[in-house]
Design an enzyme around this catalytic site. Structure first.
Site, PDB file in Angstrom:
ATOM      1  N   ASP A   1      -7.787  10.952  10.465  1.00  0.00           N
ATOM      2  CA  ASP A   1      -7.734   9.495  10.644  1.00  0.00           C
ATOM      3  C   ASP A   1      -8.860   8.795   9.889  1.00  0.00           C
ATOM      4  O   ASP A   1      -8.706   7.672   9.417  1.00  0.00           O
ATOM      5  CB  ASP A   1      -7.884   9.133  12.126  1.00  0.00           C
ATOM      6  CG  ASP A   1      -6.745   9.593  13.007  1.00  0.00           C
ATOM      7  OD1 ASP A   1      -7.031  10.190  14.069  1.00  0.00           O
ATOM      8  OD2 ASP A   1      -5.576   9.349  12.651  1.00  0.00           O
TER       9      ASP A   1
ATOM     10  N   ILE B   1       0.906   8.912   6.992  1.00  0.00           N
ATOM     11  CA  ILE B   1       1.056   7.537   7.461  1.00  0.00           C
ATOM     12  C   ILE B   1       0.077   7.356   8.613  1.00  0.00           C
ATOM     13  O   ILE B   1       0.299   7.892   9.708  1.00  0.00           O
ATOM     14  CB  ILE B   1       2.498   7.210   7.920  1.00  0.00           C
ATOM     15  CG1 ILE B   1       3.516   7.426   6.793  1.00  0.00           C
ATOM     16  CG2 ILE B   1       2.558   5.755   8.419  1.00  0.00           C
ATOM     17  CD1 ILE B   1       4.954   7.145   7.175  1.00  0.00           C
ATOM     18  N   ASP B   2      -1.000   6.625   8.329  1.00  0.00           N
ATOM     19  CA  ASP B   2      -1.940   6.293   9.415  1.00  0.00           C
ATOM     20  C   ASP B   2      -1.507   4.930   9.947  1.00  0.00           C
ATOM     21  O   ASP B   2      -1.649   3.921   9.257  1.00  0.00           O
ATOM     22  CB  ASP B   2      -3.370   6.255   8.874  1.00  0.00           C
ATOM     23  CG  ASP B   2      -4.361   5.975   9.998  1.00  0.00           C
ATOM     24  OD1 ASP B   2      -4.363   6.746  10.974  1.00  0.00           O
ATOM     25  OD2 ASP B   2      -5.093   4.975   9.922  1.00  0.00           O
TER      26      ASP B   2
ATOM     27  N   THR C   1       1.599   4.953  12.325  1.00  0.00           N
ATOM     28  CA  THR C   1       3.048   5.151  12.441  1.00  0.00           C
ATOM     29  C   THR C   1       3.677   4.121  13.375  1.00  0.00           C
ATOM     30  O   THR C   1       4.794   3.658  13.124  1.00  0.00           O
ATOM     31  CB  THR C   1       3.353   6.583  12.920  1.00  0.00           C
ATOM     32  OG1 THR C   1       2.879   7.518  11.946  1.00  0.00           O
ATOM     33  CG2 THR C   1       4.836   6.811  13.149  1.00  0.00           C
TER      34      THR C   1
ATOM     35  N   ASP D   1      -3.674  12.052   5.856  1.00  0.00           N
ATOM     36  CA  ASP D   1      -2.865  11.458   6.912  1.00  0.00           C
ATOM     37  C   ASP D   1      -1.758  10.712   6.187  1.00  0.00           C
ATOM     38  O   ASP D   1      -2.013   9.663   5.605  1.00  0.00           O
ATOM     39  CB  ASP D   1      -3.729  10.521   7.767  1.00  0.00           C
ATOM     40  CG  ASP D   1      -2.987  10.061   9.025  1.00  0.00           C
ATOM     41  OD1 ASP D   1      -3.655   9.630   9.972  1.00  0.00           O
ATOM     42  OD2 ASP D   1      -1.727  10.099   9.032  1.00  0.00           O
TER      43      ASP D   1
ATOM     44  N   GLU E   1      -2.132  16.016   8.841  1.00  0.00           N
ATOM     45  CA  GLU E   1      -1.831  15.756  10.251  1.00  0.00           C
ATOM     46  C   GLU E   1      -0.578  16.481  10.701  1.00  0.00           C
ATOM     47  O   GLU E   1      -0.528  17.055  11.797  1.00  0.00           O
ATOM     48  CB  GLU E   1      -1.663  14.260  10.498  1.00  0.00           C
ATOM     49  CG  GLU E   1      -1.300  13.981  11.965  1.00  0.00           C
ATOM     50  CD  GLU E   1      -1.161  12.529  12.318  1.00  0.00           C
ATOM     51  OE1 GLU E   1      -1.296  11.667  11.433  1.00  0.00           O
ATOM     52  OE2 GLU E   1      -0.945  12.253  13.512  1.00  0.00           O
TER      53      GLU E   1
HETATM   54  C1  IPD Z   1      -3.280   6.318  14.678  1.00  0.00           C
HETATM   55  C2  IPD Z   1      -3.909   5.062  14.087  1.00  0.00           C
HETATM   56  C3  IPD Z   1      -4.353   4.138  15.228  1.00  0.00           C
HETATM   57  C4  IPD Z   1      -5.312   4.844  16.162  1.00  0.00           C
HETATM   58  C5  IPD Z   1      -4.702   6.122  16.713  1.00  0.00           C
HETATM   59  C6  IPD Z   1      -4.265   7.038  15.567  1.00  0.00           C
HETATM   60  P1  IPD Z   1      -1.394   7.737  13.492  1.00  0.00           P
HETATM   61  O1  IPD Z   1      -2.907   7.186  13.622  1.00  0.00           O
HETATM   62  O2  IPD Z   1      -5.014   5.412  13.304  1.00  0.00           O
HETATM   63  O3  IPD Z   1      -4.993   2.988  14.706  1.00  0.00           O
HETATM   64  O4  IPD Z   1      -5.624   3.988  17.240  1.00  0.00           O
HETATM   65  O5  IPD Z   1      -5.661   6.792  17.498  1.00  0.00           O
HETATM   66  O6  IPD Z   1      -3.624   8.195  16.108  1.00  0.00           O
HETATM   67  O7  IPD Z   1      -1.139   8.535  14.727  1.00  0.00           O
HETATM   68  O8  IPD Z   1      -0.480   6.575  13.353  1.00  0.00           O
HETATM   69  O9  IPD Z   1      -1.496   8.594  12.242  1.00  0.00           O
HETATM   70 CA    CA Z   2      -3.789   8.712  11.879  1.00  0.00          CA
HETATM   71 CA    CA Z   3      -0.430   9.830  10.873  1.00  0.00          CA
END
Ligand code: IPD
Ligand code: CA
Ligand code: CA
Length: 247
Positions: A201, A75-76, A78, A73, A57
């Site tokens: 994601d 940190i999914d 953040t 990813d 990412e």
């Molecule tokens: C997010 C998370 C979140 C989702 C967002 C993503 P990130 O990832 O997966 O649950 O609703 O669309 O962007 O940005 O924290 O890696």
């Molecule tokens: Ca993510």
């Molecule tokens: Ca992320």
């Protein structure tokens, strides 16, 4: 590698300050932790598999000569991470010739590692997992997310929420698409849908869900996800969820 990346998350969270935050857009956060974890993952992969490709990412495409790509990813979730909430994860998928063959999603605060290998099932901390048997929408708890609101898109998920939520037992918004897919895989959720996700994601969680007996598609029921939306559920509820999502 996922566990070690998770430990870096915990270390970084303990010392995170406002100076460590930056913004991809008005509400889209990224931190030094995201970047440090991804650098750890990229360097570990390249040290052990120098000819592999990587899609991350934060760093984008890292080229290689082999038909193997790691989709990461760091940190999914953040936003969860920054706000001291436990629902975030390190998400790692391994793709060979365009097909995800193995994956891991690790939630460091909860110390839960979901893994799957194509054709060999999925597990949580070593215990096999399966989707729920729930077959009535009114008995189902489903999750969704709202990246669209973070980006201010007019065409957003609120109309689907208004359409679907009244028929469910309840709705959850945990904050990590990877965990939403894993929770559906182990039966904590009966289904999940979201718009505007990226491959990193969902790549890992989608394999874990399908290896646990779940179904994942785009909003029209085809494999063009996440670009045309992501709809995931146990086999009884997936078609019922799609009935509310098809355009
Ligand atoms: C997010 C998370 C979140 C989702 C967002 C993503 P990130 O990832 O997966 O649950 O609703 O669309 O962007 O940005 O924290 O890696
Ligand atoms: Ca993510
Ligand atoms: Ca992320």
């Amino acid at each position: 590698m996922a566990r070690e990346a998770g430990h870096i998350c915990l270390e970084e969270r303990a010392r995170l300050t406002l100076a460590d935050l930056s913004f991809k857009s008005a509400k889209d956060l990224v931190t030094v932790a995201d970047r440090r974890v991804e650098m750890f993952l990229v360097s570990t992969i390249k040290k052990n598999y120098p000819d592999h490709c990587i899609l991350g990412e934060e760093t984008g495409e890292t080229t290689g000569t082999a038909p193997i790509r790691w989709i990461i990813d760091p940190i999914d979730g953040t936003t969860s991470f920054v706000h001291h909430q436990p629902f975030y994860s390190v998400s790692i998928a391994l793709e060979k010739n365009g097909c995800v063959i193995a994956s891991g999603v690790y939630a460091p605060v909860l110390d839960e590692l979901f893994v799957a290998e194509k054709g060999k099932g999925a597990s949580l901390n070593g215990t096999p997992i399966r989707v729920s048997d729930t077959f009535k929408m009114e008995h189902a708890v489903m999750a969704t997310g709202f990246a669209c609101l973070r980006a201010g898109w007019a065409d957003n998920n609120l109309r689907y929420l208004n359409r679907i939520a009244p028929g469910l037992r309840d709705v959850r918004r945990y904050g990590s698409a990877a965990l939403d897919l894993c929770y559906t895989a182990c039966g904590r959720l009966d289904g999940y849908w979201e718009m505007n996700l990226n491959l990193y994601d969902i790549a890992a969680g989608a394999l874990i869900l399908s290896e646990a007996g779940g179904r994942v598609s785009d909003f029209n029921g085809t494999d063009r996800f996440p670009e045309n939306g992501t709809a995931a559920a146990n086999p009884h509820l997936h078609p019922k969820l799609l009935d509310h999502l098809k355009n």
